[in-house]
Design a protein around this motif. Structure first.
Motif, short mmCIF file in Angstrom:
data_model
loop_
_atom_site.label_atom_id
_atom_site.label_comp_id
_atom_site.label_asym_id
_atom_site.label_seq_id
_atom_site.Cartn_x
_atom_site.Cartn_y
_atom_site.Cartn_z
N MET A 1 1.33 10.82 9.40
CA MET A 1 1.05 9.38 8.92
C MET A 1 -0.09 9.43 8.11
N SER A 2 0.16 8.52 6.96
CA SER A 2 -1.36 8.40 5.93
C SER A 2 -1.72 6.62 6.07
N GLU A 3 -2.96 6.66 5.86
CA GLU A 3 -3.27 5.15 6.04
C GLU A 3 -3.99 4.68 4.64
N ASN A 4 -3.76 3.51 4.26
CA ASN A 4 -4.63 3.09 3.26
C ASN A 4 -4.99 1.58 3.39
N LYS A 5 -6.35 1.19 3.90
CA LYS A 5 -6.84 0.14 4.00
C LYS A 5 -6.06 -0.63 5.08
N ASN A 6 -5.72 0.16 6.23
CA ASN A 6 -5.11 -0.32 7.58
C ASN A 6 -3.65 -0.42 7.12
N ILE A 7 -3.12 -0.21 6.25
CA ILE A 7 -1.56 -0.10 5.90
C ILE A 7 -1.14 1.36 6.40
N GLU A 8 -0.33 1.42 7.35
CA GLU A 8 -0.11 2.79 7.84
C GLU A 8 1.50 3.04 7.16
N LEU A 9 1.37 4.20 6.79
CA LEU A 9 2.80 4.75 6.25
C LEU A 9 3.35 5.93 7.02
N SER A 31 9.73 -8.22 -9.14
CA SER A 31 8.95 -9.16 -9.34
C SER A 31 7.57 -8.74 -8.75
N THR A 32 6.62 -9.51 -9.22
CA THR A 32 5.16 -9.35 -8.70
C THR A 32 4.56 -10.86 -8.20
N PHE A 33 4.11 -10.57 -7.05
CA PHE A 33 3.64 -11.69 -6.26
C PHE A 33 2.73 -11.14 -5.31
N PRO A 34 1.65 -12.53 -4.97
CA PRO A 34 0.64 -12.38 -4.01
C PRO A 34 1.18 -12.52 -2.62
N TRP A 35 0.76 -12.06 -1.36
CA TRP A 35 1.14 -12.18 -0.24
C TRP A 35 0.07 -12.09 0.69
N HIS A 36 0.21 -12.68 1.93
CA HIS A 36 -0.67 -12.78 3.07
C HIS A 36 -0.07 -12.49 4.48
N VAL A 52 1.98 -1.89 -3.15
CA VAL A 52 1.39 -2.77 -2.56
C VAL A 52 -0.19 -2.62 -2.79
N THR A 53 -0.85 -3.62 -3.23
CA THR A 53 -2.41 -3.28 -3.44
C THR A 53 -3.03 -4.50 -2.64
N PRO A 54 -3.62 -3.96 -1.50
CA PRO A 54 -4.52 -4.96 -0.95
C PRO A 54 -5.72 -5.52 -1.60
N GLU A 55 -6.16 -6.84 -1.41
CA GLU A 55 -7.18 -7.37 -2.07
C GLU A 55 -8.56 -6.17 -2.38
N ASP A 56 -8.76 -5.48 -1.24
CA ASP A 56 -10.02 -4.80 -1.12
C ASP A 56 -9.56 -3.34 -1.23
N GLY A 57 -8.57 -2.85 -1.64
CA GLY A 57 -8.01 -1.45 -1.41
C GLY A 57 -7.35 -0.99 -2.56
N ALA A 72 -2.14 -7.67 10.33
CA ALA A 72 -2.35 -9.12 10.21
C ALA A 72 -3.76 -9.34 9.46
N GLY A 73 -3.84 -10.36 8.77
CA GLY A 73 -4.89 -10.92 7.88
C GLY A 73 -4.98 -10.19 6.74
N MET A 74 -4.03 -9.31 6.21
CA MET A 74 -4.28 -8.60 4.92
C MET A 74 -3.50 -9.56 3.90
N SER A 75 -4.50 -9.56 2.71
CA SER A 75 -3.82 -10.13 1.70
C SER A 75 -3.56 -9.05 0.53
N CYS A 76 -2.51 -9.32 -0.39
CA CYS A 76 -2.24 -8.18 -1.26
C CYS A 76 -1.23 -8.83 -2.33
N THR A 77 -1.01 -7.83 -3.41
CA THR A 77 -0.05 -8.14 -4.33
C THR A 77 1.04 -7.10 -4.20
N TRP A 78 2.23 -7.56 -4.15
CA TRP A 78 3.43 -6.79 -4.36
C TRP A 78 3.90 -6.57 -5.59
N GLU A 79 4.21 -5.67 -6.08
CA GLU A 79 4.98 -5.31 -7.33
C GLU A 79 6.11 -4.48 -7.16
#
Length: 91
Positions: A1-9, A31-36, A52-57, A72-79
């Motif tokens: 499992m890999s992790e990226n700014k608390n996203i577990e994959l 599409s491209t859109f912000p998500w929280h 998926v690009t986290p605001e700080d990642g 929970a609490g993550m804001s990101c952009t989905w492309e």
């Protein structure tokens, strides 16, 4: 499992023990859109490719066969590069 700014994959996990097939599904076209995330979400991608690009990642690309946990609490952009269909549940 890999992790990226608390996203577990996890690529191509064993799904039987998770009960993924009983989870609801969600679909989205290109599409491209912000998500929280208000709650932790676990998603299993049946189709498509998304970055998926986290605001700080760093950007993380996920797609068919991937099990992803968004914290929970993550804001990101989905492309969405290729139309997505995924099962999802909230923890």
């Amino acid at each position: 499992m890999s992790e990226n700014k608390n996203i577990e994959l996890e690529r191509h996990p064993s799904l039987e023990q998770l009960g993924v097939s009983s989870w609801p599904t969600w679909e989205c076209g290109i599409s491209t859109f912000p998500w929280h995330y208000d709650s932790t979400e676990v998603g299993y991608f049946l189709e498509g490719t998304v970055t998926v690009t986290p605001e700080d990642g760093e950007p993380l690309q996920v797609g068919k066969g991937d099990l992803v946990t968004f914290p929970a609490g993550m804001s990101c952009t989905w492309e969405v590069h290729h139309p997505v269909k995924k099962h999802y549940t909230f923890k």
